[in-house]
Design a protein around this motif. Structure first.
Motif, short mmCIF file in Angstrom:
data_model
loop_
_atom_site.label_atom_id
_atom_site.label_comp_id
_atom_site.label_asym_id
_atom_site.label_seq_id
_atom_site.Cartn_x
_atom_site.Cartn_y
_atom_site.Cartn_z
N GLY A 1 0.83 -1.20 0.00
CA GLY A 1 0.00 0.00 0.00
C GLY A 1 0.86 1.24 0.00
O GLY A 1 2.07 1.19 0.25
N SER A 2 0.25 2.36 -0.30
CA SER A 2 0.92 3.65 -0.34
C SER A 2 -0.11 4.71 0.01
O SER A 2 -1.32 4.43 0.06
CB SER A 2 1.53 3.90 -1.72
OG SER A 2 0.52 3.91 -2.70
N PRO A 3 0.31 5.96 0.25
CA PRO A 3 -0.66 7.00 0.63
C PRO A 3 -1.80 7.19 -0.35
O PRO A 3 -2.90 7.58 0.04
CB PRO A 3 0.21 8.26 0.71
CG PRO A 3 1.56 7.76 1.04
CD PRO A 3 1.70 6.46 0.32
N GLY A 4 -1.57 6.90 -1.63
CA GLY A 4 -2.63 7.04 -2.62
C GLY A 4 -3.32 5.74 -2.97
O GLY A 4 -4.25 5.72 -3.79
N ASN A 5 -2.88 4.65 -2.37
CA ASN A 5 -3.44 3.32 -2.67
C ASN A 5 -3.58 2.54 -1.37
O ASN A 5 -2.72 1.76 -0.99
CB ASN A 5 -2.54 2.58 -3.66
CG ASN A 5 -3.11 1.23 -4.07
OD1 ASN A 5 -4.26 0.93 -3.81
ND2 ASN A 5 -2.29 0.42 -4.71
N LEU A 6 -4.69 2.76 -0.69
CA LEU A 6 -4.91 2.18 0.64
C LEU A 6 -5.80 0.95 0.61
O LEU A 6 -6.12 0.40 1.67
CB LEU A 6 -5.54 3.23 1.56
CG LEU A 6 -4.79 4.56 1.71
CD1 LEU A 6 -5.62 5.54 2.53
CD2 LEU A 6 -3.43 4.37 2.33
N SER A 7 -6.23 0.51 -0.56
CA SER A 7 -7.30 -0.48 -0.66
C SER A 7 -6.98 -1.77 0.07
O SER A 7 -7.87 -2.38 0.68
CB SER A 7 -7.62 -0.77 -2.14
OG SER A 7 -6.45 -1.20 -2.82
N LEU B 1 -14.99 0.82 -16.66
CA LEU B 1 -15.20 1.44 -15.36
C LEU B 1 -16.20 2.59 -15.37
O LEU B 1 -16.91 2.80 -14.39
CB LEU B 1 -13.86 1.96 -14.81
CG LEU B 1 -12.79 0.90 -14.53
CD1 LEU B 1 -11.45 1.56 -14.24
CD2 LEU B 1 -13.20 0.01 -13.36
N ILE B 2 -16.27 3.35 -16.47
CA ILE B 2 -17.08 4.56 -16.48
C ILE B 2 -18.51 4.25 -16.89
O ILE B 2 -18.77 3.56 -17.88
CB ILE B 2 -16.46 5.60 -17.44
CG1 ILE B 2 -15.11 6.06 -16.88
CG2 ILE B 2 -17.38 6.80 -17.60
CD1 ILE B 2 -14.36 7.01 -17.77
N LYS B 3 -19.42 4.81 -16.11
CA LYS B 3 -20.84 4.64 -16.38
C LYS B 3 -21.26 5.60 -17.49
O LYS B 3 -21.00 6.80 -17.41
CB LYS B 3 -21.66 4.91 -15.11
CG LYS B 3 -23.14 4.67 -15.28
CD LYS B 3 -23.86 4.89 -13.96
CE LYS B 3 -25.35 4.59 -14.09
NZ LYS B 3 -26.06 4.77 -12.81
N LEU C 1 -3.23 5.10 -13.53
CA LEU C 1 -3.93 5.04 -12.24
C LEU C 1 -4.69 3.73 -12.10
O LEU C 1 -4.69 3.10 -11.03
CB LEU C 1 -4.89 6.23 -12.11
CG LEU C 1 -4.26 7.62 -12.06
CD1 LEU C 1 -5.34 8.69 -12.19
CD2 LEU C 1 -3.48 7.82 -10.78
N ILE C 2 -5.38 3.32 -13.18
CA ILE C 2 -6.18 2.09 -13.14
C ILE C 2 -5.29 0.89 -12.86
O ILE C 2 -5.63 0.02 -12.05
CB ILE C 2 -6.94 1.93 -14.47
CG1 ILE C 2 -8.02 3.00 -14.60
CG2 ILE C 2 -7.57 0.54 -14.57
CD1 ILE C 2 -8.64 3.10 -15.97
N LYS C 3 -4.12 0.83 -13.52
CA LYS C 3 -3.21 -0.31 -13.32
C LYS C 3 -2.64 -0.31 -11.91
O LYS C 3 -2.55 -1.35 -11.26
CB LYS C 3 -2.08 -0.26 -14.35
CG LYS C 3 -2.50 -0.56 -15.78
CD LYS C 3 -1.28 -0.53 -16.71
CE LYS C 3 -1.68 -0.91 -18.14
NZ LYS C 3 -2.51 0.12 -18.79
N TYR C 4 -2.24 0.87 -11.43
CA TYR C 4 -1.60 0.95 -10.12
C TYR C 4 -2.58 0.56 -9.01
O TYR C 4 -2.21 -0.12 -8.05
CB TYR C 4 -1.08 2.37 -9.90
CG TYR C 4 -0.31 2.56 -8.62
CD1 TYR C 4 0.90 1.92 -8.41
CD2 TYR C 4 -0.79 3.40 -7.61
CE1 TYR C 4 1.62 2.11 -7.23
CE2 TYR C 4 -0.09 3.59 -6.44
CZ TYR C 4 1.12 2.94 -6.25
OH TYR C 4 1.83 3.12 -5.09
N GLN D 1 -9.66 -5.30 -11.18
CA GLN D 1 -9.74 -6.59 -10.49
C GLN D 1 -10.93 -6.66 -9.53
O GLN D 1 -11.26 -7.73 -9.03
CB GLN D 1 -8.44 -6.85 -9.73
CG GLN D 1 -7.24 -7.05 -10.65
CD GLN D 1 -5.99 -7.44 -9.90
OE1 GLN D 1 -6.06 -7.89 -8.75
NE2 GLN D 1 -4.83 -7.29 -10.52
N ASP D 2 -11.54 -5.52 -9.26
CA ASP D 2 -12.71 -5.48 -8.38
C ASP D 2 -13.96 -5.33 -9.24
O ASP D 2 -14.20 -4.27 -9.83
CB ASP D 2 -12.60 -4.31 -7.40
CG ASP D 2 -13.71 -4.30 -6.35
OD1 ASP D 2 -14.67 -5.08 -6.50
OD2 ASP D 2 -13.60 -3.51 -5.39
#
Length: 924
Positions: free
Chosen positions: A116-122, A243-245, A270-273, A278-279
Motif C-alpha cells: 500500500g501507499s498513501p494514494g493506494n490504501l485499498s 469502469l465509467i458509467k 492510475l487504473i493499473k496501479y 480486479q474489483d
C-alpha cells in the motif's frame, strides 16, 4: 552498522534461511517499509528496523542484532496491536509505502502478500479504518491519487494530469500549461490534495521530470515512478469503458473530456496501479470530470500552510480553533465535514455562485425556526451515506445498512415540508437548490421503501435484531416460533428476578455483544452485588448491567436459534443487498444534497454563535480593485481562551492604495494582521460570512503568501532558498487581481542583500504586477518606497514603551513605526541585564554610525576613521552649544538670534576638518 547499534543485545537468528532470503529480496526505496508477518508479531530488518526504533518506538533499545556465522542483521519486533498503529502512522501521516511479506507454507519462499501507499490504501482499508468502517469516515477526506506526464506536441509544453477519487468514484482530467516553477500545478495539488503522484520512470524529458519530482516532494507528495508503458493510451479506451458509467453504452473514447490521449494515458496508469479492474464492483461505477483550474481561487503552498486552513491528521483531535476548518465546522454530518474540506481548498471565483451561497447562508441566519428544525430533526439523524455506500461496494453491507437508508429516506418527506414552509423573497432559491432535487430523490426511493417494509421485520429492530419477516419461508416461521418462546421465558425470568431482589426498576435490555441482560440504577448496586446468584457485567453511569445463570442459558439458546434464522434467511438477504446496490446513484445524490445543506447551516451557526459580529461581505467583480475591511478579526485567534482580540481595518483601492508596508515590534501583531486579511478573503470566496463590522471586496484570482522562515533542510532546501522559491512563485503567478502576503522577507541572508531583495521585489509588485500586497517587515528603510510610488502606503502596529517596559497595543495605525523594539522584546524574554545594556550600547553605535558623507569621501574612509569622525562630531557639537549659550538673547530679536546662531554654526564648519560634521551642517 553503527557502533551504537552494535552495543545492543544480540541473539541467534531465529530463521537461519531468512538471512539469505532477505538478501535476495528486490531493492526498495528508503520511503518503503517492509514488514515480515510471523503470525503473532511482525519483524523489520536492516534500515527498516532502525527507522522503526527511531520514529515509532523512540528508542534503540528495541533493536536486536541477529547473528549467523559472520553476518549481522538489525532486527525489530512489532506486536500485532502495535502494527495497526504503526501502519496508520506510516500511510496516513508520514506518507510511506508499506509492504507485507509472508513465508509460503508450500514453497517456503517469502512472498509479498500486501502492499500500500498513501494514494493506494485499498489492501489495508480493513486495518486502517477499523472502528471507522470506511476511509470516508474521517473529516479529512481520503486522499486521491494523481498521475502526471508532459505533452510536448506542437512545440507547446503541457502537463496532462489524471486524478482518481475512489470515495466519490470519479476520474478527473486536467491539462495545464507548463511553467518553469510549476505555478499552476502547485495550485492543482492544493485543490485536489493528493498524497501520492505517479510519473513515468523512463523516456524523454528527464530534466522536466527531475524538476517535477522536486516540486512534488516540496509539497509533501510521495512520488512513485511507473513503467512508461503504463501511461500508454489505447484508441478504444477499453479499460475506461469498463469502469465509467455511460448512457446507452456509449464509447468513452468519444467523450470530449478524453480527447487528449495523454490524459487517457494518465488514467490508465492510475487504473493499473490501483488494480481497479480486479474489483468487479468498480464496473460501470465511475464518472469522468474535466477539471478547470480557473474556476477556483489559486493558492500556493505558502498561503495554504500559513493561513492554517486545514488541520493535519495528527491535529484532527486538537484545539478546533487552530484552523479555519475547525472554526467553520459546525456540521452535523460526516459528509458535510468532508465537503467543507473541499470547499476550503477550492474557493470560487464566480461572483454569482458565491453570492448564491451567501444568499442561502443569509436565509438560515434570518430564519431561526428553519435552522433549528434542520439541525435537531433532520441533519443530526442523517447517517454517513458514503460510509454505507463503501460497505455496499466492498460487499460488507448488511440489513442494518439497508435499514439506515430506509430511516433516512422515511424522514425525507417531512424535510421536504420543512423546506417548503420557508417564506421569503429568496424562497425560490431554496426550491431550486433543495426542494426540487429532494422531491426527485424521494421518488427514486419509493420502491426501496416498499421492499424494506415488505421484507424486514421492523418490530424486531427495537431488540437490535435485523431479520427478514418469517412469512417468507416455512423454515423461518418455525425458527420464529422458537425465538418467541425463548423471549417469553426471558421476560418471565425478568419478573422473577424483580421479585427476588425486591426491586421494581429492573429493565430487560439487549445488545449485540451481551445478548439479553438486566439493568438497574447505580443506587441499587449493593442489592445486586450482595447476591451470589447474579454476575455484574458492567457498571456505567446509566446503571448496573447484570445476569444470572438462567439468563445466560436462555441467551445461548436465543443466539443459537438466531444464528440459524440468519443462516436460513441468507438467500433473501443477499437479494435485498443486491437490489439495494441499484440505489447507490440515488444515495450519492442524497449524500450531496445533505452535505451542502449541512454546510450552509454550519456557516449560519458560526455567524450567529460568535461573540463578536460576523457580516455578509459585499462582493464586486474581479478587476474592480476594492478591498475594504472594517474592524476585521482573525476567526481562529479571537476564539482562543484568554485573548481579547483587537480588531483592525484594511483598505486597498486600485491605482490609489495597493501596497501596504507594515512595521512594528516583534509579537506586535503584524503577522496576525496580514494573515487575517488573507483568511477573510478566502472565507468570503467560499460563501461564508466574515468576522468584521463591514466588508467590501473584489473577487481575487490568487492568494499567495511568503510567511515565516520554515526550515526545509530535511528536503535539501535551505531556509533562505525556500523563501526565494516561494517568492519566485509569487512573482511569476501574481496578477493585478491577486492578493499577496509577505512577512519578513530577506532575513536568511546579509542585511544589505536582504534589504536589496525586499526593495526590488516590492518595486516589481507595485510597478509591474499592481496587485494588492501586504508586506510586513523589519527593514524600516523600506518605508521610503512610499515617497517614490504613490500607491504605496505605510502602516504600523502600535506599542508603548518606557526604559524598562514594552506594552503591545496590537492596533494597526497609519504611518511608519518610529523605533525598533528588539531590545524591549529581549527584556521581556528575561535576558541578563548586562546583555541588555551591552546590546543598547552596540545598537546606539550602529544607529549613529551611518555618516552622511559624499560618495568619494565615504569610499575613501575606513571603518575606524568613520567612527573617529563621529566621536569628534559629538565634541564639536558640545562646544558649539557652549558658544551659543553665551549669546545674549535679550540683545536681539528672534529672527536676529536665529541668524546669529546659524552664522556661528557655519563659521565653525569652515574651521573644523570633519566631513561627518560638514555633512550634518549641509542638511540645515
Amino acid at each position: 552498522m553503527s557502533n551504537t547499534l552494535k552495543q545492543h543485545s544480540t541473539e541467534p537468528i531465529q530463521d537461519k534461511e531468512f538471512l539469505s532470503a532477505y538478501k535476495r529480496l528486490p531493492e526498495k526505496s528508503a520511503a518503503t517499509i517492509r514488514f515480515f508477518d510471523r503470525g503473532e508479531y511482525f519483524s523489520l530488518h536492516g534500515s527498516d528496523a532502525v527507522f522503526a526504533a527511531r520514529e515509532f518506538f523512540k528508542t534503540n533499545n528495541v533493536i536486536k542484532i541477529w547473528k549467523s556465522d559472520n553476518n549481522e542483521l538489525e532486527t525489530c519486533y512489532v506486536k500485532n496491536n502495535n502494527f495497526e498503529i504503526f501502519l496508520k502512522d506510516l500511510l496516513l501521516v508520514k506518507q510511506y509505502r508499506v509492504e507485507i511479506w509472508k513465508k509460503s507454507n508450500k514453497s517456503g519462499e517469502w512472498t509479498m502478500i500486501n502492499h500500500g501507499s498513501p494514494g493506494n490504501l485499498s489492501q489495508f482499508e480493513d486495518i486502517l479504518y477499523s472502528g471507522e468502517e470506511s476511509p470516508s469516515s474521517s473529516p479529512i477526506t481520503d486522499p486521491g491519487l494523481l498521475a502526471i506526464q508532459i505533452n510536448t506536441e506542437d512545440n507547446i509544453n503541457k502537463l496532462n494530469c489524471g486524478f482518481v477519487d475512489k470515495t466519490s468514484r470519479s476520474f478527473l482530467v486536467c491539462t495545464i500549461a507548463y511553467k518553469d516553477n510549476f505555478t499552476d500545478l502547485e495550485s492543482l495539488l492544493i485543490h485536489l490534495g493528493p498524497k501520492e503522484c505517479l510519473i513515468p520512470a523512463s523516456g524523454g524529458n528527464r530534466d522536466f521530470y527531475t524538476k517535477l519530482d522536486k516540486v512534488l516532494v516540496r509539497n509533501n507528495i510521495l512520488v512513485t515512478e511507473r513503467k512508461k508503458s503504463d501511461f500508454n493510451a489505447d484508441n478504444e479506451c477499453s479499460e475506461l469503458n469498463t469502469l465509467i458509467k455511460t448512457k446507452n453504452e456509449q464509447n468513452v473514447a468519444n467523450f470530449v473530456e478524453l480527447k487528449d490521449k495523454n490524459s487517457v494515458g494518465c488514467l490508465n496508469a492510475l487504473i493499473k496501479y490501483l488494480e481497479l479492474l480486479q474489483d468487479p464492483n468498480n464496473e460501470k461505477n465511475f464518472k469522468i470530470i474535466s477539471y478547470n483550474l480557473n474556476n477556483y481561487l489559486k493558492l500556493d503552498s505558502g498561503a495554504f500552510r500559513s493561513l492554517n486552513l486545514l488541520p493535519n491528521r495528527a491535529e484532527q483531535n486538537s484545539n478546533k480553533t487552530h484552523s479555519v476548518y475547525g472554526v467553520l465546522n459546525r456540521c452535523c454530518t460526516m459528509q458535510g465535514q468532508r465537503l467543507l474540506t473541499q470547499w476550503i481548498k477550492q474557493p470560487l471565483v464566480d461572483i454569482h455562485k458565491i453570492e448564491e451561497r451567501q444568499n442561502l447562508v443569509e436565509i438560515l441566519v434570518n430564519d431561526s425556526e428553519l435552522r433549528q428544525n434542520l439541525v435537531e430533526n433532520y441533519l443530526k439523524k442523517m447517517p454517513d451515506f458514503q460510509r454505507i455506500e463503501w460497505r455496499f461496494l466492498k460487499n460488507k453491507a448488511n440489513l442494518q445498512d439497508c435499514y439506515k437508508i430506509y430511516c433516512a429516506v422515511n424522514n425525507l418527506p417531512s424535510l421536504f415540508e420543512c423546506l417548503l414552509n420557508h417564506e421569503g423573497e429568496r424562497a425560490h432559491l431554496i426550491k431550486e437548490m433543495f426542494i426540487n432535487p429532494l422531491n426527485a430523490i424521494i421518488m427514486d426511493f419509493k420502491k426501496f421503501q416498499v421492499m424494506i417494509e415488505s421484507t424486514l421485520d421492523l418490530d424486531q429492530i427495537k431488540n437490535h435484531l435485523f431479520l427478514v419477516k418469517s412469512s417468507y419461508k416455512p423454515e423461518l416461521e418455525e425458527l420464529r416460533e422458537k425465538l418467541d418462546r425463548v423471549e417469553e421465558k426471558i421476560e418471565s425470568l425478568a419478573d422473577k428476578v424483580s421479585r427476588d431482589l425486591g426491586l421494581s426498576g429492573i429493565k430487560l435490555e439487549s445488545n449485540a455483544q451481551s445478548g439479553y441482560y438486566f439493568r438497574v440504577p447505580r443506587k441499587d448496586d449493593k442489592v445486586v452485588s450482595s447476591s451470589k446468584e447474579y454476575t455484574v457485567i458492567e457498571t456505567r453511569k446509566d446503571g448496573i448491567k447484570f445476569q444470572n445463570a438462567k439468563l445466560q442459558d436462555l441467551n445461548e439458546d436465543f443466539i443459537r436459534i438466531k444464528d440459524s434464522y440468519e443462516q436460513e434467511q441468507k438467500g433473501v438477504v443477499d437479494d435485498i443487498i443486491k437490489i439495494s446496490c441499484g440505489y447507490l446513484d440515488a444515495l450519492q445524490n442524497l449524500n450531496n444534497l445533505v452535505s451542502e445543506l449541512d454546510i450552509y447551516v454550519s456557516f449560519s451557526l458560526v455567524a450567529l454563535s460568535s461573540q463578536a459580529e460576523y457580516i455578509r461581505p459585499k462582493l464586486h467583480p474581479m478587476g474592480t480593485g476594492i478591498l475594504k475591511l472594517k474592524e476585521a478579526r482573525h476567526p481562529c485567534l479571537e476564539l482562543q481562551e484568554g485573548i481579547n482580540f483587537i480588531p483592525n481595518d484594511c483598505e486597498f483601492i486600485k491605482d490609489e492604495k495597493t501596497f501596504c508596508i507594515i512595521t512594528g515590534p516583534n509579537m506586535g501583531g503584524k503577522s496576525t494582521y496580514i494573515r487575517q486579511i488573507g483568511v477573510l478573503v478566502l472565507m468570503a470566496q467560499i460563501g461564508s460570512f466574515v468576522p468584521a463590522s463591514s466588508a467590501e471586496l473584489s473577487i481575487v484570482d490568487c492568494i499567495l503568501a511568503r510567511i515565516g522562515a520554515n526550515d526545509c533542510q530535511n528536503k535539501g532546501v535551505s531556509t533562505f532558498m525556500a523563501e526565494m522559491l516561494e517568492t519566485s512563485f509569487i512573482l511569476k503567478t501574481a496578477t493585478s487581481n491577486s492578493l499577496v502576503i509577505i512577512d519578513e522577507l530577506g532575513r536568511g541572508t546579509s542585511t544589505y542583500d536582504g534589504f536589496g531583495l525586499a526593495w526590488a521585489i516590492s518595486d516589481y509588485l507595485v510597478k509591474k504586477v499592481k496587485c494588492f500586497t501586504l508586506f510586513a517587515t523589519h527593514f524600516h528603510e523600506l518605508t521610503a518606497l512610499s515617497e517614490e510610488l504613490k500607491t504605496v502606503y505605510n502602516s504600523h502596529v502600535s506599542a508603548m514603551t518606557t526604559d524598562d517596559s514594552l506594552t503591545l497595543l496590537y492596533k494597526v495605525k497609519p504611518g511608519v513605526c518610529d523605533q525598533s523594539f528588539g531590545i524591549h522584546v529581549a527584556r521581556l524574554a528575561n535576558f541578563p541585564e548586562h546583555v541588555i545594556e551591552y546590546a543598547k550600547e552596540k545598537a546606539k553605535y550602529l544607529e549613529d554610525y551611518c555618516p552622511i558623507l559624499p560618495n568619494e569621501e565615504e569610499n575613501a574612509q575606513d571603518h575606524s576613521k568613520k567612527y573617529k569622525y563621529k566621536q569628534e562630531t559629538d565634541e564639536i557639537i558640545n562646544q558649539l552649544f557652549q558658544k551659543i549659550e553665551k549669546i545674549d538673547k535679550n540683545s536681539f530679536s528672534d529672527e536676529e538670534y536665529i541668524q546669529k546662531v546659524q552664522e556661528l554654526i557655519h563659521s565653525e564648519a569652515k574651521i573644523v576638518d570633519n566631513p561627518y560634521f560638514k555633512a550634518l551642517i549641509s542638511r540645515l
